[in-house]
Write a protein that holds these residues in place. Structure first.
Motif, PDB file in Angstrom:
ATOM      1  N   ALA A  54       0.821  -1.209   0.000  1.00  0.00           N
ATOM      2  CA  ALA A  54       0.000   0.000   0.000  1.00  0.00           C
ATOM      3  C   ALA A  54       0.854   1.257   0.000  1.00  0.00           C
ATOM      4  O   ALA A  54       0.394   2.328  -0.424  1.00  0.00           O
ATOM      5  CB  ALA A  54      -0.923  -0.004   1.219  1.00  0.00           C
ATOM      6  N   GLN A  55       2.093   1.147   0.429  1.00  0.00           N
ATOM      7  CA  GLN A  55       2.994   2.297   0.489  1.00  0.00           C
ATOM      8  C   GLN A  55       3.810   2.462  -0.785  1.00  0.00           C
ATOM      9  O   GLN A  55       4.571   3.420  -0.906  1.00  0.00           O
ATOM     10  CB  GLN A  55       3.936   2.148   1.686  1.00  0.00           C
ATOM     11  CG  GLN A  55       3.217   2.091   3.022  1.00  0.00           C
ATOM     12  CD  GLN A  55       4.141   1.748   4.170  1.00  0.00           C
ATOM     13  OE1 GLN A  55       5.303   1.386   3.959  1.00  0.00           O
ATOM     14  NE2 GLN A  55       3.645   1.866   5.397  1.00  0.00           N
ATOM     15  N   GLN A  56       3.682   1.535  -1.741  1.00  0.00           N
ATOM     16  CA  GLN A  56       4.478   1.577  -2.959  1.00  0.00           C
ATOM     17  C   GLN A  56       3.587   1.865  -4.168  1.00  0.00           C
ATOM     18  O   GLN A  56       2.385   1.601  -4.156  1.00  0.00           O
ATOM     19  CB  GLN A  56       5.219   0.250  -3.156  1.00  0.00           C
ATOM     20  CG  GLN A  56       6.175  -0.093  -2.017  1.00  0.00           C
ATOM     21  CD  GLN A  56       6.888  -1.415  -2.259  1.00  0.00           C
ATOM     22  OE1 GLN A  56       6.992  -1.882  -3.385  1.00  0.00           O
ATOM     23  NE2 GLN A  56       7.388  -2.003  -1.180  1.00  0.00           N
ATOM     24  N   GLN A  57       4.219   2.390  -5.215  1.00  0.00           N
ATOM     25  CA  GLN A  57       3.521   2.710  -6.442  1.00  0.00           C
ATOM     26  C   GLN A  57       4.182   1.982  -7.610  1.00  0.00           C
ATOM     27  O   GLN A  57       5.313   1.525  -7.518  1.00  0.00           O
ATOM     28  CB  GLN A  57       3.546   4.242  -6.701  1.00  0.00           C
ATOM     29  CG  GLN A  57       2.937   5.063  -5.576  1.00  0.00           C
ATOM     30  CD  GLN A  57       1.456   4.831  -5.411  1.00  0.00           C
ATOM     31  OE1 GLN A  57       0.764   4.548  -6.407  1.00  0.00           O
ATOM     32  NE2 GLN A  57       0.950   4.956  -4.190  1.00  0.00           N
ATOM     33  N   GLY A  58       3.466   1.884  -8.719  1.00  0.00           N
ATOM     34  CA  GLY A  58       4.028   1.268  -9.912  1.00  0.00           C
ATOM     35  C   GLY A  58       3.611  -0.189 -10.059  1.00  0.00           C
ATOM     36  O   GLY A  58       2.967  -0.784  -9.193  1.00  0.00           O
ATOM     37  N   ASP A  59       4.004  -0.756 -11.231  1.00  0.00           N
ATOM     38  CA  ASP A  59       3.624  -2.137 -11.519  1.00  0.00           C
ATOM     39  C   ASP A  59       4.497  -3.143 -10.770  1.00  0.00           C
ATOM     40  O   ASP A  59       4.050  -4.255 -10.471  1.00  0.00           O
ATOM     41  CB  ASP A  59       3.714  -2.405 -13.030  1.00  0.00           C
ATOM     42  CG  ASP A  59       2.700  -1.570 -13.804  1.00  0.00           C
ATOM     43  OD1 ASP A  59       1.668  -1.217 -13.196  1.00  0.00           O
ATOM     44  OD2 ASP A  59       2.958  -1.278 -14.984  1.00  0.00           O
ATOM     45  N   ARG A  61       6.550  -4.001  -7.435  1.00  0.00           N
ATOM     46  CA  ARG A  61       6.718  -3.652  -6.035  1.00  0.00           C
ATOM     47  C   ARG A  61       7.574  -4.718  -5.353  1.00  0.00           C
ATOM     48  O   ARG A  61       7.668  -5.857  -5.831  1.00  0.00           O
ATOM     49  CB  ARG A  61       5.356  -3.532  -5.340  1.00  0.00           C
ATOM     50  CG  ARG A  61       4.399  -2.605  -6.086  1.00  0.00           C
ATOM     51  CD  ARG A  61       3.103  -2.431  -5.342  1.00  0.00           C
ATOM     52  NE  ARG A  61       2.102  -1.772  -6.179  1.00  0.00           N
ATOM     53  CZ  ARG A  61       0.874  -1.465  -5.760  1.00  0.00           C
ATOM     54  NH1 ARG A  61       0.515  -1.736  -4.525  1.00  0.00           N
ATOM     55  NH2 ARG A  61       0.028  -0.882  -6.572  1.00  0.00           N
ATOM     56  N   ASN A  71      -0.277  -8.115 -11.905  1.00  0.00           N
ATOM     57  CA  ASN A  71      -1.331  -7.201 -11.490  1.00  0.00           C
ATOM     58  C   ASN A  71      -1.605  -7.387 -10.001  1.00  0.00           C
ATOM     59  O   ASN A  71      -2.142  -8.412  -9.574  1.00  0.00           O
ATOM     60  CB  ASN A  71      -2.602  -7.470 -12.297  1.00  0.00           C
ATOM     61  CG  ASN A  71      -3.705  -6.481 -11.955  1.00  0.00           C
ATOM     62  OD1 ASN A  71      -3.459  -5.487 -11.277  1.00  0.00           O
ATOM     63  ND2 ASN A  71      -4.904  -6.773 -12.434  1.00  0.00           N
ATOM     64  N   LYS A  73      -3.381  -5.163  -8.275  1.00  0.00           N
ATOM     65  CA  LYS A  73      -4.530  -4.331  -7.949  1.00  0.00           C
ATOM     66  C   LYS A  73      -5.525  -5.133  -7.106  1.00  0.00           C
ATOM     67  O   LYS A  73      -5.903  -6.241  -7.465  1.00  0.00           O
ATOM     68  CB  LYS A  73      -5.203  -3.841  -9.230  1.00  0.00           C
ATOM     69  CG  LYS A  73      -6.352  -2.877  -8.962  1.00  0.00           C
ATOM     70  CD  LYS A  73      -6.961  -2.400 -10.270  1.00  0.00           C
ATOM     71  CE  LYS A  73      -8.093  -1.423  -9.998  1.00  0.00           C
ATOM     72  NZ  LYS A  73      -8.718  -0.932 -11.258  1.00  0.00           N
ATOM     73  N   THR A  76      -4.216  -5.471  -1.845  1.00  0.00           N
ATOM     74  CA  THR A  76      -4.135  -4.852  -0.521  1.00  0.00           C
ATOM     75  C   THR A  76      -5.510  -4.720   0.130  1.00  0.00           C
ATOM     76  O   THR A  76      -5.610  -4.282   1.278  1.00  0.00           O
ATOM     77  CB  THR A  76      -3.497  -3.457  -0.620  1.00  0.00           C
ATOM     78  OG1 THR A  76      -4.266  -2.650  -1.527  1.00  0.00           O
ATOM     79  CG2 THR A  76      -2.069  -3.562  -1.121  1.00  0.00           C
TER      80      THR A  76
END
Length: 289
Positions: A54-59, A61, A71, A73, A76
């Motif tokens: 939840a603290q990371q961004q991008g495809d 991690r 994916n 998505k 979390t």
């Protein structure tokens, strides 16, 4: 899930494991696993992964140095249907395997088995009220007598006397042996007079209970000890010597508690022709080394 299974595994590997404890631990594990279908365990691995992602961004991690691709998505979100589906499938596999492996200990209360009936021989399950204690376990003992009728008769057991002895045993234990541990209680009853004689028939059922193979962990440890002791360089060890060494390894004191002085002194004073020449003050030499 694996944390719960690991805790169960360690319990079942204990040498002092008793039947009621094994049954209780199995039921507790199944209950906790079923609860994981609906919520992540506080501080568990899933919760940690969800917090980090939840603290990371991008495809791509990372979690604990591992790159997670694909994916992610909805991963979390515990309410995500796909995640819940995978969680339930994993739990169902674990619970299903436990029930398949330990079916005799995990049946419903309505489907009483002989193994379940043995629980009445655990004083921790007895009611405090003397009126309730008077009739407690009578039906279970009767079921055990019917199930084990043949081996009981072969041992010379008087089946008709078992119920009367059961009544007396409950009264005796509840008044005089409340402070005894499970193993200590039955050790006293089976080895001390007059108990082993006065309750010899009901104690036949106790002996059957005590030899039930709850776990094979000790047997596996025996094989491991044998492989450690009888190596290729010690292939000429006799059976009795190997057995003695295995027993010391499996049941002897720990290295920290063991006092080698008597054994070393006996070896030094024996007439072994192949004994090297050692100084008499061997303890000082060892300490110096």
């Amino acid at each position: 899930m694996f944390e719960e299974l690991s805790s169960l595994s360690l319990t079942l590997q204990r040498n002092d494991l008793i039947l009621p404890q094994a049954t209780s631990e199995l039921r507790k594990t199944v209950t906790r696993l079923e609860a994981l279908k609906f919520r992540a365990k506080a501080g568990g691995m899933l919760e940690k992964i969800q917090t980090v992602l939840a603290q990371q961004q991008g495809d791509e991690r990372r979690f604990q140095g591992i790159t997670l691709k694909g994916n992610l998505k909805g991963f979390t979100d515990l309410t995500n249907p796909q995640l819940r589906q995978h969680m339930e499938a994993a739990i169902n596999i674990g619970v299903g395997d436990l029930k398949a492996r330990f079916g005799g200990l995990l049946k419903d209360e309505s489907a009483q088995t002989p193994v379940e009936s043995f629980r009445v021989l655990n004083p921790d399950t007895w009611p405090e009220d003397q009126a309730s204690l008077l009739t407690f376990g009578d039906d279970d003992v009767a079921d055990l007598v019917r199930h084990f009728k043949e081996p009981l008769e072969r041992s010379g057991c008087n089946l008709a006397a078992i119920q009367d002895e059961w009544q007396g045993l409950k009264t005796l234990v509840s008044h005089n042996f409340k402070d005894k541990s499970y193993s200590g209680l039955w050790e006293t009853m089976l080895t001390k007079d007059p108990y082993r004689l006065d309750y010899k028939n009901i104690l036949e059922l106790v002996q059957i209970m005590l030899v039930l193979p709850i776990s094979a962990a000790q047997c596996e440890r025996g094989f491991s000890a044998q492989n450690r002791i009888k190596t290729s360089s010690r292939s000429c060890l006799g059976v009795s010597t190997t057995e003695d060494l295995m027993r010391i390894s499996l049941e002897g004191p720990s290295v920290e508690e063991f006092d080698p002085t008597p054994a070393v002194n006996r070896w030094l004073t024996s007439k072994r022709s192949r004994r090297p020449t050692y100084k008499s003050n061997w303890t000082t030499d060892i300490l110096c080394i």
